[in-house]
Design a protein around this motif. Structure first.
Motif, mmCIF file in Angstrom:
data_model
loop_
_atom_site.group_PDB
_atom_site.id
_atom_site.type_symbol
_atom_site.label_atom_id
_atom_site.label_comp_id
_atom_site.label_asym_id
_atom_site.label_seq_id
_atom_site.Cartn_x
_atom_site.Cartn_y
_atom_site.Cartn_z
ATOM 1 N N SER A 90 -1.532 -3.707 2.867
ATOM 2 C CA SER A 90 -0.217 -4.099 3.362
ATOM 3 C C SER A 90 0.696 -2.892 3.518
ATOM 4 N N ILE A 91 1.299 -2.764 4.698
ATOM 5 C CA ILE A 91 2.191 -1.646 4.996
ATOM 6 C C ILE A 91 3.613 -2.159 5.225
ATOM 7 N N TYR A 92 4.563 -1.584 4.474
ATOM 8 C CA TYR A 92 5.975 -1.903 4.668
ATOM 9 C C TYR A 92 6.609 -0.884 5.610
ATOM 10 N N THR A 93 7.558 -1.363 6.421
ATOM 11 C CA THR A 93 8.273 -0.478 7.330
ATOM 12 C C THR A 93 9.264 0.400 6.563
ATOM 13 N N PRO A 94 9.490 1.644 7.007
ATOM 14 C CA PRO A 94 10.528 2.483 6.390
ATOM 15 C C PRO A 94 11.910 1.840 6.451
ATOM 16 N N PHE A 101 6.713 7.255 3.153
ATOM 17 C CA PHE A 101 7.110 7.052 4.539
ATOM 18 C C PHE A 101 5.994 7.354 5.539
ATOM 19 N N ASP A 102 4.920 8.002 5.108
ATOM 20 C CA ASP A 102 3.848 8.357 6.032
ATOM 21 C C ASP A 102 2.915 7.160 6.223
ATOM 22 N N VAL A 103 3.382 6.193 7.011
ATOM 23 C CA VAL A 103 2.636 4.948 7.157
ATOM 24 C C VAL A 103 1.300 5.158 7.879
ATOM 25 N N ASN A 141 4.398 -4.922 8.190
ATOM 26 C CA ASN A 141 5.822 -5.184 8.366
ATOM 27 C C ASN A 141 6.421 -4.275 9.440
ATOM 28 N N LEU A 142 5.563 -3.512 10.107
ATOM 29 C CA LEU A 142 5.990 -2.590 11.159
ATOM 30 C C LEU A 142 6.135 -3.329 12.485
ATOM 31 N N SER A 143 6.631 -2.634 13.500
ATOM 32 C CA SER A 143 6.707 -3.251 14.819
ATOM 33 C C SER A 143 5.310 -3.295 15.432
ATOM 34 N N LYS A 144 5.132 -4.169 16.413
ATOM 35 C CA LYS A 144 3.838 -4.320 17.071
ATOM 36 C C LYS A 144 3.406 -3.025 17.746
ATOM 37 N N SER A 199 0.806 -1.226 0.000
ATOM 38 C CA SER A 199 0.000 0.000 0.000
ATOM 39 C C SER A 199 0.833 1.267 0.000
ATOM 40 N N ASN A 200 2.101 1.195 0.410
ATOM 41 C CA ASN A 200 2.896 2.423 0.502
ATOM 42 C C ASN A 200 4.135 2.420 -0.397
#
Length: 249
Positions: free
Chosen positions: A130-134, A150-152, A175-178, A104-105
């Motif tokens: 789906s979001i990927y971590t920076p 980067f603006d998740v 894919n980000l932290s909890k 998605s980002n």
């Protein structure tokens, strides 16, 4: 005749109200398959089935054991043809993508990326994004045509609000932290977060008391099955961790 019609109508309405509908979403997270096991994995993944329940396979995280090239990851996913894939060992250099790449980002004018997907059953609809971590672009050199947002928080809000309008159940594949997941969904209509972080975390209800958080690592021997059951106008969820053994020790 009118009485017969009325009785039949009541029976039909009652039968519809009591009807159940199911959907199984199978999550293979951080599987790190060996590329030499490609054909065996393909066979096993495609033969996870239940004759009476619709099932869809979703792969995310590191798909293959390192080291691997973009072309090998793409070749594997093109073979397996998951319903959706969010691989972090794909860096957008190989453009022969023939599977549904869900991110998605990240945007690209050179390869097809979908920002969300909707899964429909007879009784309900499920939306997933789906979001990927920076950290993904910090740790990896990705192709220039892949543009990372980067603006998740904003992206997640856009997707969750859009899907909430058109579906009955919303999943954020993250894919980000909890801790960041918890903050993101505080004000959003997200029913479940499926983590594809590389670390295993506890499954639990997040602080908004609405969103379930699920974490699994397939490289440790299991895949996650999210079974959604529609009954009496409501969707109930059940998470199972099921053994997945390729068979090559």
């Amino acid at each position: 005749m009118e009485k017969l019609f009325l009785v039949l109508s009541i029976i039909l309405i009652a039968g519809t109200a009591l009807a159940e509908d199911y959907l199984d979403l199978n999550f293979f997270i951080e599987p790190k398959f060996e590329h030499i096991e490609m054909n065996m994995v393909n066979f096993l993944v495609k033969n996870i089935q239940n004759d009476s329940i619709r099932q869809e396979n979703i792969l995310a995280g590191k798909i293959l054991a390192p080291p691997q090239s973009d072309s090998l990851t793409v070749t594997f996913l093109n073979l397996v043809q998951p319903f959706l894939a969010s691989p972090v060992d794909y860096r957008f250099y190989d453009k022969n993508v023939d599977f549904k790449l869900l991110i998605s980002n990240i945007e690209s004018d050179s390869i097809p990326i979908i920002k969300n997907a909707v899964i429909e059953t007879d009784s309900f609809k499920v939306g997933i994004f789906s979001i990927y971590t920076p950290d993904f672009v910090v740790k990896n050199k990705i192709a220039d045509h892949a543009i990372f947002d980067f603006d998740v928080f904003d992206i997640a809000s856009q997707q969750a609000n859009l899907l909430a309008k058109h579906t009955d159940y919303v999943i954020m594949l993250s894919n980000l932290s909890k801790y960041i997941d918890n903050d993101i969904v505080k004000e959003l209509s997200v029913d479940a977060v499926i983590s594809f972080d590389y670390q295993k975390k506890n499954n639990e209800l997040l602080s908004n008391h609405l969103t379930m958080f699920y974490s699994i690592l397939t490289n440790q021997g299991n895949y996650g099955k999210l079974r959604l059951t529609y009954r009496d106008g409501k969707i109930r969820e059940n998470w199972q961790e099921i053994e997945f053994d390729v068979g090559n020790d």
